[in-house]
Each structure stands twice: as C-alpha cells, then as structure tokens.
Design an enzyme around this catalytic site. Structure first.
Site, PDB file in Angstrom:
ATOM      1  N   TYR A  54      31.866  65.198  37.125  1.00 16.78           N
ATOM      2  CA  TYR A  54      31.893  64.314  35.953  1.00 16.78           C
ATOM      3  C   TYR A  54      32.684  64.984  34.822  1.00 16.78           C
ATOM      4  CZ  TYR A  54      28.073  61.665  38.219  1.00 16.78           C
ATOM      5  OH  TYR A  54      27.310  60.930  39.095  1.00 16.78           O
ATOM      6  N   SER A 154      24.041  61.688  48.766  1.00 14.31           N
ATOM      7  CA  SER A 154      24.451  60.515  47.988  1.00 14.31           C
ATOM      8  C   SER A 154      25.440  59.699  48.812  1.00 14.31           C
ATOM      9  CB  SER A 154      25.079  60.933  46.658  1.00 14.31           C
ATOM     10  OG  SER A 154      25.446  59.788  45.918  1.00 14.31           O
ATOM     11  N   TRP A 209      21.883  54.510  41.453  1.00 15.42           N
ATOM     12  CA  TRP A 209      22.895  54.577  40.387  1.00 15.42           C
ATOM     13  C   TRP A 209      23.541  53.225  40.072  1.00 15.42           C
ATOM     14  CZ3 TRP A 209      28.183  53.772  41.689  1.00 15.42           C
ATOM     15  CH2 TRP A 209      28.576  54.014  43.017  1.00 15.42           C
ATOM     16  N   SER A 210      24.167  53.177  38.885  1.00 14.50           N
ATOM     17  CA  SER A 210      24.824  51.963  38.366  1.00 14.50           C
ATOM     18  C   SER A 210      23.937  50.717  38.441  1.00 14.50           C
ATOM     19  CB  SER A 210      26.174  51.708  39.052  1.00 14.50           C
ATOM     20  OG  SER A 210      27.160  52.586  38.551  1.00 14.50           O
ATOM     21  N   PRO A 211      22.730  50.794  37.897  1.00 13.08           N
ATOM     22  CA  PRO A 211      21.823  49.641  37.951  1.00 13.08           C
ATOM     23  C   PRO A 211      22.355  48.424  37.190  1.00 13.08           C
ATOM     24  CG  PRO A 211      20.970  51.319  36.454  1.00 13.08           C
ATOM     25  CD  PRO A 211      22.116  51.939  37.187  1.00 13.08           C
ATOM     26  N   ASN A 296      17.099  49.958  26.941  1.00 16.75           N
ATOM     27  CA  ASN A 296      16.895  50.114  28.388  1.00 16.75           C
ATOM     28  C   ASN A 296      15.508  50.660  28.725  1.00 16.75           C
ATOM     29  OD1 ASN A 296      19.492  49.206  28.534  1.00 16.75           O
ATOM     30  ND2 ASN A 296      20.411  51.180  29.031  1.00 16.75           N
TER      31      ASN A 296
HETATM   32  P1  NDP Z   1      25.014  51.448  34.571  1.00 20.12           P
HETATM   33  O1  NDP Z   1      25.475  50.575  35.645  1.00 20.12           O
HETATM   34  O2  NDP Z   1      23.663  51.145  33.998  1.00 20.12           O
HETATM   35  O3  NDP Z   1      26.114  51.449  33.423  1.00 20.12           O
HETATM   36  C1  NDP Z   1      25.890  52.160  32.234  1.00 20.12           C
HETATM   37  C2  NDP Z   1      26.859  51.668  31.170  1.00 20.12           C
HETATM   38  O4  NDP Z   1      26.591  50.297  30.844  1.00 20.12           O
HETATM   39  C3  NDP Z   1      26.670  52.440  29.874  1.00 20.12           C
HETATM   40  O5  NDP Z   1      27.376  53.653  29.864  1.00 20.12           O
HETATM   41  C4  NDP Z   1      27.172  51.424  28.858  1.00 20.12           C
HETATM   42  O6  NDP Z   1      28.597  51.432  28.875  1.00 20.12           O
HETATM   43  C5  NDP Z   1      26.660  50.102  29.431  1.00 20.12           C
HETATM   44  N1  NDP Z   1      25.288  49.804  28.967  1.00 20.12           N
HETATM   45  C6  NDP Z   1      24.140  50.483  29.264  1.00 20.12           C
HETATM   46  N2  NDP Z   1      23.080  49.909  28.681  1.00 20.12           N
HETATM   47  C7  NDP Z   1      23.552  48.847  28.005  1.00 20.12           C
HETATM   48  C8  NDP Z   1      22.925  47.862  27.204  1.00 20.12           C
HETATM   49  N3  NDP Z   1      21.604  47.877  26.998  1.00 20.12           N
HETATM   50  N4  NDP Z   1      23.713  46.899  26.655  1.00 20.12           N
HETATM   51  C9  NDP Z   1      25.039  46.882  26.861  1.00 20.12           C
HETATM   52  N5  NDP Z   1      25.700  47.797  27.608  1.00 20.12           N
HETATM   53  C10 NDP Z   1      24.953  48.771  28.186  1.00 20.12           C
HETATM   54  O7  NDP Z   1      24.905  52.965  35.054  1.00 20.12           O
HETATM   55  P2  NDP Z   1      26.046  54.033  35.379  1.00 20.12           P
HETATM   56  O8  NDP Z   1      27.163  53.436  36.122  1.00 20.12           O
HETATM   57  O9  NDP Z   1      26.341  54.787  34.135  1.00 20.12           O
HETATM   58  O10 NDP Z   1      25.239  54.963  36.382  1.00 20.12           O
HETATM   59  C11 NDP Z   1      24.037  55.614  35.945  1.00 20.12           C
HETATM   60  C12 NDP Z   1      24.027  57.044  36.428  1.00 20.12           C
HETATM   61  O11 NDP Z   1      24.025  57.059  37.853  1.00 20.12           O
HETATM   62  C13 NDP Z   1      25.249  57.890  36.057  1.00 20.12           C
HETATM   63  O12 NDP Z   1      25.179  58.399  34.760  1.00 20.12           O
HETATM   64  C14 NDP Z   1      25.168  58.982  37.086  1.00 20.12           C
HETATM   65  O13 NDP Z   1      24.205  59.939  36.702  1.00 20.12           O
HETATM   66  C15 NDP Z   1      24.688  58.234  38.325  1.00 20.12           C
HETATM   67  N6  NDP Z   1      25.821  57.862  39.203  1.00 20.12           N
HETATM   68  C16 NDP Z   1      25.869  58.415  40.463  1.00 20.12           C
HETATM   69  C17 NDP Z   1      26.891  58.120  41.326  1.00 20.12           C
HETATM   70  C18 NDP Z   1      26.903  58.720  42.692  1.00 20.12           C
HETATM   71  O14 NDP Z   1      27.904  58.585  43.404  1.00 20.12           O
HETATM   72  N7  NDP Z   1      25.869  59.396  43.104  1.00 20.12           N
HETATM   73  C19 NDP Z   1      27.996  57.220  40.943  1.00 20.12           C
HETATM   74  C20 NDP Z   1      27.850  56.652  39.622  1.00 20.12           C
HETATM   75  C21 NDP Z   1      26.794  56.968  38.803  1.00 20.12           C
HETATM   76  P3  NDP Z   1      29.522  51.026  27.608  1.00 20.12           P
HETATM   77  O15 NDP Z   1      28.663  51.019  26.389  1.00 20.12           O
HETATM   78  O16 NDP Z   1      30.594  52.041  27.574  1.00 20.12           O
HETATM   79  O17 NDP Z   1      30.041  49.682  27.960  1.00 20.12           O
END
Ligand code: NDP
Length: 327
Positions: A54, A154, A209-211, A296
């Site tokens: 990252y 993963s 991840w990426s909920p 969240n």
């Molecule tokens: P999400 O799908 O939940 O996306 C998060 C992004 O959505 C935030 O950074 C923000 O982006 C936006 N967001 C979050 N909450 C809100 C809200 N309440 N209202 C509006 N926008 C919101 O999760 P991630 O994709 O970030 O994944 C979560 C974690 O999973 C990562 O941090 C990582 O630790 C892990 N991961 C693991 C992977 C793997 O291959 N093992 C791959 C990917 C992630 P913004 O404000 O910039 O629009």
C-alpha cells in the site's frame, strides 16, 4: 461494537475494522490517520489492516507513526500486513511468496510500522511459482520467531488453502487461519460460492475487503464522480469504469428506499449487509475522513433491522440466483 472470533482462533476481532488501502499517505497524512484511527478505536475497533504494497510501503510508515503517537496498549489492538507484490523489481522480489522475500519482507514491514510484531500476516495472493510447502514453512518460522502471531491468505481458492492446511498439519506447523476476500453486494462469489462449504468444514476466519465496492455502495457516484473521491484520484483510473457503470448505479439507486425505511445511510446498509453473513469475522472498512468513520461505525446498529425479507429484496435487486443448498 460486537466482537467475533477470528475463525477457530482464540482471538476476537471487532465486527467492523479499519484498513489503510488507497487512503494512508495518498489521502491521509499522519494527523488524519491518527484522527481516523482514534475515531475507529473509540467506537470499539481493535483490528487495523495494512499491506507492505500500500502506497509503496508508505501506508505502513504512516500507520507506524500514528500508532507511536496514539500510545495505545499493545494488547488492545491487532495489526496486520500482507506480502506478495513486493516493493522492488528484482527477480526474487515481486509477485512471489518465496522464503527469502517473506522473511526479508516482514523485517522491513516491522521497521516501517515501528512494531516488534504484527498480529496477522497474509499471503496477499497465491503464488503458483513457489511450492506452497516453502511458503507454509516461511510463515511458520516467522510466527515461531515472534514477528507475527497468526497467518492467513488473501484471494486464495478454497483448494489452495486446504493444501496449505494439510501441509501444515503433516509437519505440525502453524496453519493459516484466515482468508481476506473481497465481499460486498456486487462481489459475492468467494463468500457465497466457492468458500461456503470450506468455511463450514474448517471454521476458517474471514476479514473481508471493499465492503462499499470502493465507495460505489455509498451512493456518492450516483451523479458522477465527486472531485474529492477515490474515483477522482490519480493512479486509480482503472476504477472509473466500475464506479460509473450504469447498471451498477441503478442497483445502488434501488437500495435507497430500503435505507430510508431502516433509517440509515446507504453505506451503513451495505456494511450491515456484509455482517449478516455468519462466515464474516470482520468487515474491513475504509475512509478518507473522520466523518465517514463515525457514519460507518454505526452500521452495527442496523444489522438486526435487516429482516430475511429485506435480504431477499436485496438479492432481487442484485439479480442473485441462489443455488440449491447442498447438504
Ligand atoms: P470500501 O469499499 O468500504 O471503500 C472505502 C472508501 O469508500 C473510502 O476510502 C471512501 O473513499 C469511501 N467511503 C467510505 N465510507 C464512506 C461513507 N460513509 N460515505 C461516502 N464514502 C465513503 O473499502 P476499501 O476498498 O477501502 O477496503 C477496505 C480495506 O480492505 C482496505 O483499507 C484494506 O485494508 C483492505 N483491502 C484488502 C485487499 C486485499 O487484496 N486483501 C484489497 C483492497 C482492500 P473516498 O472518500 O475517497 O471516496
């Protein structure tokens, strides 16, 4: 905050956790990382996810500096990191789970995180070019040396994980205990397809991840890409097609009446929906600002309001065809 056992380990993780992908270093400096991690910790989060890749290692540096400032009791939180892509282009240093890389990788991650050990290490992807046995031994040794406490996978297939478990059992080594797959209303294959039988049989943990599908399920992309969102970040152009896909957006819009009926936001609905799956140990949330963390973290309150009828309606919106359950 509720806590769930990480698979069959003795460790309990907060059902909502917090990760640093994309955000730390790119969108969040140390100060913002401290503020967001504090907001999560105060809401009961005890698991913070990271990976060496990252922001090219800088996400670990930011989290390490934030942890130093936060001065939390080490026993009160869990940290993870992951290895596979690597940070250098050397022949033995990228896209690999070879022993040399893993052992050098954990040392460098611990230095960036300013920690003596991490709680969880993941093989960030499967490496078909390294024998699984070599990887299992390296993960076992890292745990025996006290640099990590548990290990996981993963985006490995169920059969790859079973191979690793069987090798570990054969040699009395530390077994992998947790998988980290993508899981959200759009992306269900791993958690509702391939893995269901496996989770039942092995009681393997899952940190999903990426909920929010990178924010798509928050509804923020319904009227185009906001300037201050992940979708507008340089280097993440590859996400744009997914975030502006008309069919996907129509599904997000169709969720709005459900969120309204439940008195929650779309983000809270999407996070709570993930928690309805009993095979999920924790939902790793992501955020680029403190308000998102506050919003969240309230998703836990929505879980019990989602009835089986609402789950069915969501399945219909997402055109899910349920296969006959096998016994
Ligand atoms: P999400 O799908 O939940 O996306 C998060 C992004 O959505 C935030 O950074 C923000 O982006 C936006 N967001 C979050 N909450 C809100 C809200 N309440 N209202 C509006 N926008 C919101 O999760 P991630 O994709 O970030 O994944 C979560 C974690 O999973 C990562 O941090 C990582 O630790 C892990 N991961 C693991 C992977 C793997 O291959 N093992 C791959 C990917 C992630 P913004 O404000 O910039 O629009």
């Amino acid at each position: 905050m509720k806590y769930r056992h990480l698979g069959k380990t003795g460790i309990q993780v907060s059902e909502l956790s917090f990760g640093s992908w994309v955000t730390f270093h790119n969108q969040a400096d140390v100060k913002l990382a401290v503020d967001m991690m504090s907001a999560a910790y105060e809401a009961g989060v005890n698991f913070f996810d990271n990976a060496e890749v990252y922001a090219g290692g800088k996400s670990e540096t930011v989290m390490g500096e934030a942890l130093k400032q936060l001065k939390w009791r080490r026993g009160s939180y869990l940290i993870s990191t992951k290895f596979y892509w690597g940070l250098n282009n050397g022949i033995n240093e990228k896209n690999t789970l070879n022993r040399k890389r893993l052992i050098e990788g954990i040392q460098a991650s611990l230095e960036r995180l300013q920690l003596e050990y991490v709680d969880l290490i993941y093989c960030h992807r499967h490496d078909p070019t390294t024998p699984i046995e070599e990887t299992v031994w390296a993960m076992h040794n890292i745990i025996e040396w006290g640099q990590a406490l548990y290990w996981g996978t993963s985006e490995w297939s169920a059969s790859e994980i079973v191979q690793a478990i069987e090798i570990a059992e054969r040699h009395h080594l530390h077994k992998p205990v947790v998988e980290q797959p993508q899981y959200n209303m759009f992306e269900r294959k791993r958690m509702e397809g391939d893995y269901t039988r496996f989770y039942k049989e092995y009681n393997y943990g899952s940190t999903i991840w990426s909920p929010l599908a990178s924010g798509l399920l928050s509804g923020k992309y319904n009227k185009g890409i906001p300037k201050d969102s992940r979708g507008a970040l340089k280097g993440y152009e590859w996400l744009k097609d997914k975030l502006t896909d008309e069919q996907k957006l129509a599904k997000v819009i169709a969720l709005e009446p459900i969120a309204k009926e439940l008195g929650c936001t779309l983000s809270q609905l999407a996070l709570a929906w993930c928690l309805k799956n009993p095979f999920v140990s924790t939902v790793i949330t992501g955020a680029s600002r403190v308000e998102q963390v506050h919003e969240n973290m309230k998703a836990s309150e929505v879980v019990d309001k989602i009835t089986p009828e609402i789950m069915e309606t969501i399945d219909m919106i997402f055109e899910v065809k349920k296969e006959e359950e096998e016994d």
